[in-house]
Structures are given as structure tokens and as C-alpha cells.
Design a protein around this motif. Sequence first.
Motif, PDB file in Angstrom:
ATOM      1  N   UNK A 108      41.777  38.040  46.258  1.00  0.00           N
ATOM      2  CA  UNK A 108      42.436  37.340  46.891  1.00  0.00           C
ATOM      3  C   UNK A 108      43.706  36.756  46.199  1.00  0.00           C
ATOM      4  N   UNK A 109      43.441  36.515  44.623  1.00  0.00           N
ATOM      5  CA  UNK A 109      44.612  36.128  43.703  1.00  0.00           C
ATOM      6  C   UNK A 109      45.613  37.338  43.740  1.00  0.00           C
ATOM      7  N   UNK A 110      45.198  38.590  43.771  1.00  0.00           N
ATOM      8  CA  UNK A 110      46.085  39.483  43.729  1.00  0.00           C
ATOM      9  C   UNK A 110      46.901  39.637  44.942  1.00  0.00           C
ATOM     10  N   UNK A 152      38.690  26.737  47.227  1.00  0.00           N
ATOM     11  CA  UNK A 152      39.614  26.964  48.394  1.00  0.00           C
ATOM     12  C   UNK A 152      40.669  26.101  48.361  1.00  0.00           C
ATOM     13  N   UNK A 153      40.771  24.867  47.953  1.00  0.00           N
ATOM     14  CA  UNK A 153      42.011  23.938  47.602  1.00  0.00           C
ATOM     15  C   UNK A 153      42.592  24.609  46.323  1.00  0.00           C
ATOM     16  N   UNK A 154      41.953  25.042  45.526  1.00  0.00           N
ATOM     17  CA  UNK A 154      42.814  25.415  44.278  1.00  0.00           C
ATOM     18  C   UNK A 154      43.109  26.624  44.672  1.00  0.00           C
ATOM     19  N   UNK A 155      42.859  27.764  45.515  1.00  0.00           N
ATOM     20  CA  UNK A 155      43.574  28.877  45.774  1.00  0.00           C
ATOM     21  C   UNK A 155      44.767  28.895  46.726  1.00  0.00           C
ATOM     22  N   UNK A 156      44.912  27.745  47.451  1.00  0.00           N
ATOM     23  CA  UNK A 156      45.773  27.559  48.271  1.00  0.00           C
ATOM     24  C   UNK A 156      47.205  27.513  47.812  1.00  0.00           C
ATOM     25  N   UNK A 157      47.362  26.789  47.012  1.00  0.00           N
ATOM     26  CA  UNK A 157      48.892  26.664  46.323  1.00  0.00           C
ATOM     27  C   UNK A 157      49.826  27.927  46.016  1.00  0.00           C
ATOM     28  N   UNK A 158      48.939  28.678  45.370  1.00  0.00           N
ATOM     29  CA  UNK A 158      49.480  30.116  44.934  1.00  0.00           C
ATOM     30  C   UNK A 158      49.623  31.005  46.248  1.00  0.00           C
ATOM     31  N   UNK A 159      48.733  30.953  47.183  1.00  0.00           N
ATOM     32  CA  UNK A 159      49.048  31.464  48.444  1.00  0.00           C
ATOM     33  C   UNK A 159      50.274  31.037  49.189  1.00  0.00           C
ATOM     34  N   UNK A 160      50.300  29.849  49.329  1.00  0.00           N
ATOM     35  CA  UNK A 160      51.605  29.213  49.859  1.00  0.00           C
ATOM     36  C   UNK A 160      52.839  29.469  49.266  1.00  0.00           C
ATOM     37  N   UNK A 161      52.898  29.419  47.824  1.00  0.00           N
ATOM     38  CA  UNK A 161      53.957  29.590  47.281  1.00  0.00           C
ATOM     39  C   UNK A 161      54.224  31.246  47.216  1.00  0.00           C
ATOM     40  N   UNK A 162      53.435  32.130  47.357  1.00  0.00           N
ATOM     41  CA  UNK A 162      53.559  33.438  47.540  1.00  0.00           C
ATOM     42  C   UNK A 162      54.245  33.817  48.907  1.00  0.00           C
ATOM     43  N   UNK A 163      53.760  33.153  49.820  1.00  0.00           N
ATOM     44  CA  UNK A 163      54.468  33.285  51.117  1.00  0.00           C
ATOM     45  C   UNK A 163      55.954  32.788  51.182  1.00  0.00           C
ATOM     46  N   UNK A 211      44.510  38.221  51.777  1.00  0.00           N
ATOM     47  CA  UNK A 211      44.255  37.278  50.971  1.00  0.00           C
ATOM     48  C   UNK A 211      43.134  36.514  51.945  1.00  0.00           C
ATOM     49  N   UNK A 212      43.229  36.354  53.502  1.00  0.00           N
ATOM     50  CA  UNK A 212      42.168  35.829  54.211  1.00  0.00           C
ATOM     51  C   UNK A 212      40.698  36.328  54.133  1.00  0.00           C
ATOM     52  N   UNK A 213      41.115  37.833  54.099  1.00  0.00           N
ATOM     53  CA  UNK A 213      39.710  38.426  54.214  1.00  0.00           C
ATOM     54  C   UNK A 213      39.129  38.384  53.050  1.00  0.00           C
ATOM     55  N   UNK A 214      39.885  38.383  51.727  1.00  0.00           N
ATOM     56  CA  UNK A 214      39.190  37.957  50.647  1.00  0.00           C
ATOM     57  C   UNK A 214      38.407  36.559  50.594  1.00  0.00           C
ATOM     58  N   UNK A 215      39.152  35.614  50.861  1.00  0.00           N
ATOM     59  CA  UNK A 215      38.626  34.348  50.974  1.00  0.00           C
ATOM     60  C   UNK A 215      37.380  33.958  51.856  1.00  0.00           C
ATOM     61  N   UNK A 216      37.456  34.579  53.025  1.00  0.00           N
ATOM     62  CA  UNK A 216      36.488  34.664  53.903  1.00  0.00           C
ATOM     63  C   UNK A 216      35.229  35.319  53.177  1.00  0.00           C
ATOM     64  N   UNK A 217      35.465  36.275  52.785  1.00  0.00           N
ATOM     65  CA  UNK A 217      34.385  36.996  52.132  1.00  0.00           C
ATOM     66  C   UNK A 217      33.753  36.378  50.796  1.00  0.00           C
TER      67      UNK A 217
END
Length: 129
Positions: free
Chosen positions: A119-121, A62-73, A93-99
Motif C-alpha cells: 500500500x505504501x509503495x 488506516x488514518x495514518x496511511x491516508x495522508x500519503x495516499x491523498x498527497x500522492x493522488x 492501494x485500496x486492495x492492499x489496504x482491504x487485505x
Amino acid sequence: MTLAQLCLLVACVLPVACAALAKSKGFGKRRRDGGFDNHSPREWLATLQGWQARANAAQANSWEALPVFIAGLFVAHQHQAAQGTVDMLALGFLAARLAYIGLYLADLASLRSLLWVAGLAASVALFFV
């Protein structure tokens, strides 16, 4: 606050929630009785097995996925992308991460990997809206 910003806030809390799940085995017990060892937390976490070990791994991912999401936003905001599109991608993204976290805890590796890709997509799509 936009829906995408709310998704970001929740995404930032997900690793902390996973850590709490991983450590839950040791809450309420003394360290000498196998309780959580705040003096050596990484060593203690390394001894976990089963779903709690997977919760710890989900925390790290979850920590690893967060920077790409933040940068995308950030990029979507800079490009003044349509807020509805940004919101939907953030929700995806959030739904994918929760699942993903649920599937990690349930030890469903193949489905978990599919959700990781989803989530990455969604994060990468934010760069192009």
C-alpha cells in the motif's frame, strides 16, 4: 468521478468501518453492562482484546496511511499523469489496504506487514507517475 477518486472515497471510509468493527462488542449494551462508553471512548477501546483490539489498531493505521495516499493522488493530478495509471495505483492501494485490514483482524502479522508495504509503495508511486 474517476476510479482513483472513488478509491479515495472508500479509503476515507475504511477507518470508520474499522472503528465500527472495534466498537461492535459494545453496541446494544448499556455502559454499566460493558457496552460502548461514549463518555470515555479511548479508555473503553483500550480494554478490548482479540480481533476487536486489532480492528481498533487497524483503524489507527488506516488514518495514518491516508495522508500519503491523498498527497500522492494530488501530486499525480498536478503532474497530469495518465488517468489509467493513477487509477491502477489507487486500486492497488485500496486492495492492499482491504487485505491489510482482513489480515490484521485474522492476526496474520507477517502477511499484514507485506500488504502495508504494498500500500505504501502504491502511494509513493503516485508521486512519480
